[in-house]
Design an enzyme around this catalytic site. Structure first.
Site, short mmCIF file in Angstrom:
data_model
loop_
_atom_site.label_atom_id
_atom_site.label_comp_id
_atom_site.label_asym_id
_atom_site.label_seq_id
_atom_site.Cartn_x
_atom_site.Cartn_y
_atom_site.Cartn_z
N SER A 25 0.85 -1.18 0.00
CA SER A 25 0.00 0.00 0.00
C SER A 25 0.89 1.23 0.00
O SER A 25 1.90 1.27 0.71
CB SER A 25 -0.91 0.01 1.23
OG SER A 25 -1.78 1.12 1.21
N HIS A 28 2.28 12.21 -0.99
CA HIS A 28 1.79 13.57 -0.81
C HIS A 28 2.87 14.54 -1.30
O HIS A 28 3.83 14.83 -0.58
CB HIS A 28 1.50 13.85 0.67
CG HIS A 28 0.35 13.08 1.23
ND1 HIS A 28 -0.96 13.34 0.90
CD2 HIS A 28 0.31 12.05 2.13
CE1 HIS A 28 -1.75 12.52 1.55
NE2 HIS A 28 -1.01 11.72 2.30
N HIS A 87 -2.82 7.28 -4.31
CA HIS A 87 -2.88 6.09 -3.46
C HIS A 87 -2.93 4.86 -4.36
O HIS A 87 -3.56 4.88 -5.42
CB HIS A 87 -4.13 6.14 -2.58
CG HIS A 87 -4.55 4.80 -2.05
ND1 HIS A 87 -5.56 4.05 -2.64
CD2 HIS A 87 -4.10 4.06 -1.01
CE1 HIS A 87 -5.71 2.93 -1.97
NE2 HIS A 87 -4.84 2.90 -0.99
N VAL A 100 -2.37 -3.10 -3.54
CA VAL A 100 -2.64 -4.44 -4.07
C VAL A 100 -2.43 -5.43 -2.94
O VAL A 100 -1.45 -5.35 -2.21
CB VAL A 100 -1.75 -4.79 -5.28
CG1 VAL A 100 -2.24 -4.06 -6.53
CG2 VAL A 100 -0.29 -4.46 -5.03
N HIS A 136 -19.94 11.44 4.67
CA HIS A 136 -20.35 12.52 5.56
C HIS A 136 -20.15 13.90 4.95
O HIS A 136 -20.64 14.89 5.48
CB HIS A 136 -19.63 12.41 6.92
CG HIS A 136 -18.14 12.45 6.83
ND1 HIS A 136 -17.38 11.32 6.59
CD2 HIS A 136 -17.26 13.47 6.93
CE1 HIS A 136 -16.11 11.66 6.55
NE2 HIS A 136 -16.00 12.95 6.76
#
Length: 301
Positions: free
Chosen positions: A93, A97, A107, A110, A176
């Site tokens: 992973s 940035h 991002h 796998v 949200h």
């Protein structure tokens, strides 16, 4: 089950981590810190992290291979019949940035999960994908990224890219806030067809296409001039990234539920971030354009 071989998956993931780290070191000019770790309950991994780089303000590429005696709740939510089985999970992973607000965050993940029970064949599935999160939108960057995503899936049938793109749009939606995290990409999970070899091949192709999807964009944007306004907006939008990772992301939740290594789980967090109350961009600005033209679901290719 055709050719089940978890050792081959582990070997591929370690090689992928090395390849991506080496290429990003070329782009940035600084070296990643390589940090190997062990998990008391079983397994371990290696986290490669770059902080305060020339191009990357923070970047992490994490490999983990962990196992346990009882499936965690996050792994059995959609597969209750597997509750109580031994399990094994491995994956790579990454999150990058960049310092420049004109260069997008990216991002990629796998992974493979295996559930085991004596007397029965292992139950496996693959998952992963990649997605792009710009702060200032450039259509050519979004098109390039989505084209690379489509190329990664093209050898396996024309139906996969539309399916995995839609899955990505739905998964990387901040409920949200009722907005996408970025311009999307591809996402898949629970993949075990047509067989082990076929599913593994799809995972490999996605991982192998990451550098060609992202590096040209980063190299194109990393030296774009910017000022305090752009930097301020970048830090504000990074807040959405943090909210998604801590509230929604299944990988983060899984890692914390299984007593994973916190430093490695949270290496995806940006180094600096801002929140402000009920802020909205001014109409006609580049900041407003991000919301109006890029933080919307569309077919880029």
């Amino acid at each position: 089950m055709s050719g089940f071989n978890s050792a081959a998956v582990r070997e591929y993931l370690i090689e992928l981590q090395d390849l991506i780290v080496a290429r990003m070191e070329q782009v940035d000019g600084k070296k990643f810190r390589r940090d190997s770790w062990d998990r008391p309950e079983g397994g371990g991994g290696r986290s490669c992290i770059l902080e305060e780089g020339n191009v990357l303000e923070r970047g992490g590429v994490a490999f983990s291979h962990v196992m346990g005696d009882k499936m965690p709740p996050s792994a059995t939510a959609h597969r209750p019949e597997l509750a109580g089985r031994r399990w094994e999970a491995m994956g790579v992973s990454l999150v990058f940035h960049p310092r420049n607000p004109h260069a997008p965050t990216v991002h990629m993940n796998v992974r493979m999960f295996v559930a085991m029970k004596d007397g029965t064949a292992p139950v496996f599935w693959f998952g992963g994908g990649m997605d792009l999160t710009p702060y200032y939108g450039y259509a050519e960057d979004a098109v390039h990224f989505h084209q690379a995503c489509r190329n990664s899936l093209a050898p396996f049938g024309a139906d996969l890219h539309p399916k995995y793109k839609k899955w990505c749009d739905e998964y990387f939606h901040i409920k949200h806030r009722n907005e996408p995290r970025g311009v999307g990409g591809i996402f898949f999970d629970d993949l075990s067809v047509p067989d082990f070899d076929g599913a593994f091949a799809i995972q490999q192709s996605v991982g192998d296409h990451f550098l060609s999807a992202y590096v040209p964009i980063l190299e194109r944007r990393k030296d774009t001039p910017y000022g305090e306004r752009e930097r301020d907006f970048q830090l504000y939008r990074r807040g959405r990234y943090v909210e998604f990772n801590l509230v929604i992301d299944r990988g983060t939740i899984f890692g914390l539920q299984t007593n994973g290594r916190t430093e490695s789980i949270l290496l995806s967090m940006p180094p600096l971030v801002k929140w402000r109350y009920d802020w909205h961009p001014e109409k006609g600005t580049a900041e407003a354009q991000l919301y109006e033209e890029f933080l919307v679901v569309k077919d880029w290719v």
